[in-house]
Scaffold this active site. Structure first.
Site, PDB file in Angstrom:
ATOM      1  N   LYS A 182      69.607  60.389  38.355  1.00 23.87           N
ATOM      2  CA  LYS A 182      69.735  59.110  37.637  1.00 23.87           C
ATOM      3  C   LYS A 182      68.432  58.344  37.879  1.00 23.87           C
ATOM      4  CE  LYS A 182      70.478  55.129  37.560  1.00 23.87           C
ATOM      5  NZ  LYS A 182      69.392  54.207  37.142  1.00 23.87           N
ATOM      6  N   GLU A 389      60.497  41.554  51.603  1.00 22.75           N
ATOM      7  CA  GLU A 389      59.693  42.503  50.840  1.00 22.75           C
ATOM      8  C   GLU A 389      59.353  41.902  49.466  1.00 22.75           C
ATOM      9  OE1 GLU A 389      61.595  46.084  49.249  1.00 22.75           O
ATOM     10  OE2 GLU A 389      59.870  47.242  49.928  1.00 22.75           O
TER      11      GLU A 389
HETATM   12  P1  NAD Z   1      66.812  49.323  43.118  1.00 21.05           P
HETATM   13  O1  NAD Z   1      67.629  49.351  44.354  1.00 21.05           O
HETATM   14  O2  NAD Z   1      66.912  48.147  42.241  1.00 21.05           O
HETATM   15  O3  NAD Z   1      67.123  50.578  42.196  1.00 21.05           O
HETATM   16  C1  NAD Z   1      66.961  51.896  42.649  1.00 21.05           C
HETATM   17  C2  NAD Z   1      67.864  52.817  41.842  1.00 21.05           C
HETATM   18  O4  NAD Z   1      69.222  52.497  42.137  1.00 21.05           O
HETATM   19  C3  NAD Z   1      67.727  52.679  40.328  1.00 21.05           C
HETATM   20  O5  NAD Z   1      67.831  53.952  39.732  1.00 21.05           O
HETATM   21  C4  NAD Z   1      68.917  51.812  39.956  1.00 21.05           C
HETATM   22  O6  NAD Z   1      69.349  52.005  38.639  1.00 21.05           O
HETATM   23  C5  NAD Z   1      69.958  52.304  40.938  1.00 21.05           C
HETATM   24  N1  NAD Z   1      71.067  51.369  41.206  1.00 21.05           N
HETATM   25  C6  NAD Z   1      71.029  50.015  41.188  1.00 21.05           C
HETATM   26  N2  NAD Z   1      72.259  49.510  41.474  1.00 21.05           N
HETATM   27  C7  NAD Z   1      73.072  50.575  41.699  1.00 21.05           C
HETATM   28  C8  NAD Z   1      74.445  50.717  42.039  1.00 21.05           C
HETATM   29  N3  NAD Z   1      75.232  49.652  42.216  1.00 21.05           N
HETATM   30  N4  NAD Z   1      74.948  51.945  42.196  1.00 21.05           N
HETATM   31  C9  NAD Z   1      74.165  53.042  42.035  1.00 21.05           C
HETATM   32  N5  NAD Z   1      72.862  52.980  41.692  1.00 21.05           N
HETATM   33  C10 NAD Z   1      72.314  51.755  41.539  1.00 21.05           C
HETATM   34  O7  NAD Z   1      65.310  49.566  43.601  1.00 21.05           O
HETATM   35  P2  NAD Z   1      63.999  49.523  42.703  1.00 21.05           P
HETATM   36  O8  NAD Z   1      63.718  48.100  42.410  1.00 21.05           O
HETATM   37  O9  NAD Z   1      64.106  50.522  41.596  1.00 21.05           O
HETATM   38  O10 NAD Z   1      62.903  50.104  43.705  1.00 21.05           O
HETATM   39  C11 NAD Z   1      62.165  49.338  44.577  1.00 21.05           C
HETATM   40  C12 NAD Z   1      62.737  49.430  45.987  1.00 21.05           C
HETATM   41  O11 NAD Z   1      62.729  50.797  46.417  1.00 21.05           O
HETATM   42  C13 NAD Z   1      61.910  48.686  47.010  1.00 21.05           C
HETATM   43  O12 NAD Z   1      62.759  47.996  47.878  1.00 21.05           O
HETATM   44  C14 NAD Z   1      61.185  49.797  47.761  1.00 21.05           C
HETATM   45  O13 NAD Z   1      60.785  49.477  49.071  1.00 21.05           O
HETATM   46  C15 NAD Z   1      62.198  50.872  47.735  1.00 21.05           C
HETATM   47  N6  NAD Z   1      61.571  52.177  47.959  1.00 21.05           N
HETATM   48  C16 NAD Z   1      61.760  52.790  49.155  1.00 21.05           C
HETATM   49  C17 NAD Z   1      61.151  54.014  49.409  1.00 21.05           C
HETATM   50  C18 NAD Z   1      61.347  54.702  50.724  1.00 21.05           C
HETATM   51  O14 NAD Z   1      61.042  55.883  50.782  1.00 21.05           O
HETATM   52  N7  NAD Z   1      61.849  54.055  51.751  1.00 21.05           N
HETATM   53  C19 NAD Z   1      60.362  54.607  48.421  1.00 21.05           C
HETATM   54  C20 NAD Z   1      60.185  53.943  47.209  1.00 21.05           C
HETATM   55  C21 NAD Z   1      60.806  52.729  46.989  1.00 21.05           C
END
Ligand code: NAD
Length: 510
Positions: A182, A389
Site C-alpha cells: 500500500k 519532527e
Molecule cells: P504517514 O504515517 O502519514 O503515512 C505512512 C503510510 O501509512 C502511508 O502509506 C499512509 O497512507 C499510511 N497510513 C496512514 N494512516 C493509516 C492508517 N490509519 N492505517 C494504515 N495505514 C495508514 O507518514 P508519511 O507522512 O507518509 O511519512 C513521513 C514519516 O515517515 C515521517 O515521520 C518519517 O520520519 C517517517 N519515516 C521513517 C523512516 C524510518 O525508517 N524510520 C523512513 C522514512 C520515513
C-alpha cells in the site's frame, strides 16, 4: 507544470492477481505535481473491497502457489532478475520520482540502483542462510525449520517511495511471503513501475499485489484484515501508534520504522569542515524529508559562533529550485498539506530561536512548495522546533558546554532513530555513542550503511529492527523441531508411576 514524465499510464491502477485493475467502486483521487500543485494524474482509490480482493489473491498464492515452496536458489534467481529489471528503469524512475515528489533529479538518480541492491542482497542471504541445530548425543536432535510467515501487508511513506518499497518487498518476497503493498497516497506514481518489473522477472501470479489509496481507507483495511499475517509499516509515529492498536486484536507481527529528530553532536576537536559538510547535507538533502535527518545540531561552545556563522553562510547559498534542474540542491516539498505544516514550524521557530538563514519562500518561486534552506541558532531544548519532527529543510542549532550536557540534550526528545557524533577523541566517540538513546549512530560520518547492519529506532522511532538477517527473521516463523534419538523415556502415569531419579519433567535437558 514541468514536463510530464514519459511512459506514464492514463491513470494509476491497483495490481491484483496479475492484473492492473481499477477500484471496485470506481473511485479515484488527484495526484499533484509539487512545483505547481496542479493535478497531473488520477489514481485508483482503494477501499475495503479492493483490499479484500488483493488479500484473497495473496492468500491463494501463499497457500497453493509455488513461491513459498520454491528452493531458496530458485527464488534468488527471480530476485536477481527483479534487480536487473529495476536497474533498467533507472532513468524513468528518477524522472517520475523527481516529478511526483519534488526530489531534486540528481538525488533521485541513485534510487533504482539502491532498490536493485536490496533485491540482490536478500537473494544472496537466503541462499547462504544457515539455521540453528542442537544435538544432545544419543538422546535428541533439535533444529529450526524456517517458514515464510504468510501474507505480508507493506505500508510505506512518500519520501523516496520506490526505494522504501523495495526495502520491504525484497526481504518479504525473499522469505517466501506473498505481499500486498500500500504505497503512500502523496506519491503513488513510481509504484506503478512494479507490476511490469515483477512480470518480466517471472514472479508467480498473486505473489505481489498492490492496492493504492488513502491510509484511513486502504491502509486501515489492510491492517485490520484477518488474513494478513504481518504488517511492516514505515511512517509517522502517531500513525504507527494507531496501527499498533489495530494489529492487537489479531496478534499480528509488526515492524515499525517511525519518525526521528536526530542529533548531530559536534565537539571542538572534530574535523570542522567535514562536520559542516555532513550536517548541511544531512538536513537539506532529500528536501529534508529524510527520517534520519540531522535536524538538531549540538555544537561545543568554543566553536559555536564559528560554526553558526559558517552554517548560515553555506545555507544561504543552497540552491533551491526546479527539481528537474540538475544543479538544484533542494526541490519542492512533496504536497501542499505537508508544506503548510513545515511553514507553520518555520513561523514557530522565529519565536523560539534566532533565524540565521532562510525562513521563507525563495525569490522568484511564487508557486509550488518551495522553502529556502532554513536554520535557527540558540534553540532551547524545550522549543517545539527542537522536540518535534519537521521533515523539511529546517534545522535547530544549540550550544553545549560539557560532554554531560551534550548527552542530556541529545537524549532529551521522545525520538531515538539516528545520531551523529563528530570528535577525534576515539574513546569519547565510542563511549558517547554507546550512551546515546538511538537505534543507529554514525561517528565522523553521515548516513551510509552496510545492508547487513540492523536498521531501526528506539523510543518513539520504532519497534523491532530490520536489516540483514533480522529482516528475514521478521518475515519468517522459526519452528523448533525436536526428535528423540534413543528410547523414549516417559514417566508411566497410571502404570508404574515415578521411577527412581525420575523428576517427572519429561525429556532430556541440556
Ligand atoms: P504517514 O504515517 O502519514 O503515512 C505512512 C503510510 O501509512 C502511508 O502509506 C499512509 O497512507 C499510511 N497510513 C496512514 N494512516 C493509516 C492508517 N490509519 N492505517 C494504515 N495505514 C495508514 O507518514 P508519511 O507522512 O507518509 O511519512 C513521513 C514519516 O515517515 C515521517 O515521520 C518519517 O520520519 C517517517 N519515516 C521513517 C523512516 C524510518 O525508517 N524510520 C523512513 C522514512 C520515513
Amino acid at each position: 507544470m514541468a514536463n510530464r514524465p514519459e511512459g506514464l499510464p492514463d491513470h494509476i491502477q491497483h495490481y491484483i492477481n496479475g492484473d492492473n485493475v481499477d477500484s471496485i467502486s470506481g473511485e479515484t483521487f488527484d495526484v499533484l505535481e509539487p512545483t505547481t500543485n496542479e493535478t497531473y494524474i488520477q489514481c485508483a482509490s482503494g477501499d475495503k473491497e479492493d483490499v479484500d480482493r488483493a488479500v484473497k489473491a495473496a492468500r491463494k498464492a501463499f497457500d497453493e502457489g509455488p513461491w513459498p515452496r520454491m528452493l531458496p536458489r530458485a527464488r534468488a534467481r527471480i530476485l536477481y532478475k527483479i534487480a536487473d529489471e529495476v536497474e533498467k528503469v533507472n532513468a524513468e524512475l528518477a524522472a517520475i520520482e523527481s516529478f511526483d515528489s519534488g526530489l531534486p533529479i540528481r538525488q533521485a538518480q541513485g534510487q533504482a540502483n539502491r532498490a536493485a541492491e536490496n533485491f540482490r542482497f536478500f537473494a544472496d542471504l537466503i541462499v547462504a542462510q544457515v539455521d540453528d541445530a542442537f544435538r544432545m548425543p544419543g538422546r535428541q536432535v533439535n533444529y529450526v525449520n524456517r517458514k515464510p510467515k504468510g501474507v505480508a501487508g507493506l505500508i510505506t511513506p512518500w519520501n523516496t517511495p520506490f526505494m522504501q518499497e523495495s526495502w520491504k518487498l525484497a526481504p518479504a518476497l525473499a522469505s517466501g511471503c506473498t505481499v500486498i503493498l500500500k504505497p503512500a497516497e502523496f506519491t503513488p506514481t513510481s509504484a506503478s513501475l512494479w507490476p511490469a518489473i515483477f512480470e518480466k522477472a517471472g514472479l508467480p501470479k498473486g505473489a505481489f499485489n498492490m492496492v493504492q489509496g488513502f491510509g484511513e481507507t486502504a491502509g486501515d483495511a489492510l491492517v485490520k484484515h484477518p488474513d494478513v499475517n504481518l504488517i511492516s509499516f514505515t511512517g509517522e509515529t502517531t500513525t504507527g501508534q494507531l496501527i499498533y492498536a489495530n494489529c492487537a486484536p489479531h496478534m499480528k507481527s509488526m515492524s515499525m520504522e517511525l519518525g526521528g529528530k536526530s542529533p548531530a553532536v559536534i565537539f571542538a576537536d572534530a574535523d570542522f569542515e567535514a562536520a559542516l559538510d555532513s550536517t548541511l547535507f544531512g538536513v537539506y538533502s532529500l528536501n529534508g524529508e529524510r527520517c534520519t535527518a540531522s535536524s538538531r545540531i549540538l555544537v561545543e561552545r568554543s566553536i559555536y559562533d564559528k560554526f553558526v556563522e559558517a552554517y548560515a553562510e553555506r545555507s544561504k547559498k543552497v540552491k533551491v529550485g526546479d527539481p528537474s534542474d540538475p544543479d538544484t540542491e533542494i526541490g519542492a516539498l512533496v504536497h501542499p498539506e505537508h508544506y503548510e505544516r513545515v511553514m507553520e514550524y518555520v513561523e514557530i521557530g522565529k519565536q523560539e530561536g534566532r533565524l540565521i538563514a532562510g525562513g521563507g519562500r525563495p525569490e522568484g518561486l511564487d508557486k509550488g512548495n518551495y522553502l529556502q534552506a532554513t536554520a535557527f541558532a540558540d534553540v532551547p531544548r524545550d522549543a517545539r522546533i527542537f522536540q518535534e519532527e519537521i521533515f523539511g529543510p529546517v534545522v535547530a542549532i544549540t550550544p553545549f558546554d560539557s560532554e554531560e550536557e551534550a548527552l542530556e540534550l541529545a537524549n532529551d526528545v521522545k525520538y531515538g532513530l539516528a545520531a551523529y557524533v563528530w570528535t577525534n577523541d576515539v574513546q569519547r566517540a565510542h563511549n558517547f555513542a554507546h550512551n546515546i538513546e538511538s537505534g543507529m549512530v554514525w561517528i565522523n560520518s553521515h548516513n551510509v550503511r552496510d545492508l547487513r547492519t540492523p536498521f531501526g529506532g528506539v523510543k518513539a522511532s520504532g519497534l523491532g529492527q530490520e536489516g540483514g538477517y533480522r529482516s528475514l527473521d521478521f518475515y519468517s516463523d522459526q519452528q523448533s523441531i525436536h526428535i528423540t534419538l534413543g528410547d523414549v523415556h516417559t514417566t508411566r502415569f497410571g502404570a508404574t508411576g515415578y521411577a527412581e531419579n525420575d523428576l517427572g519433567l519429561g525429556g532430556p535437558s541440556a
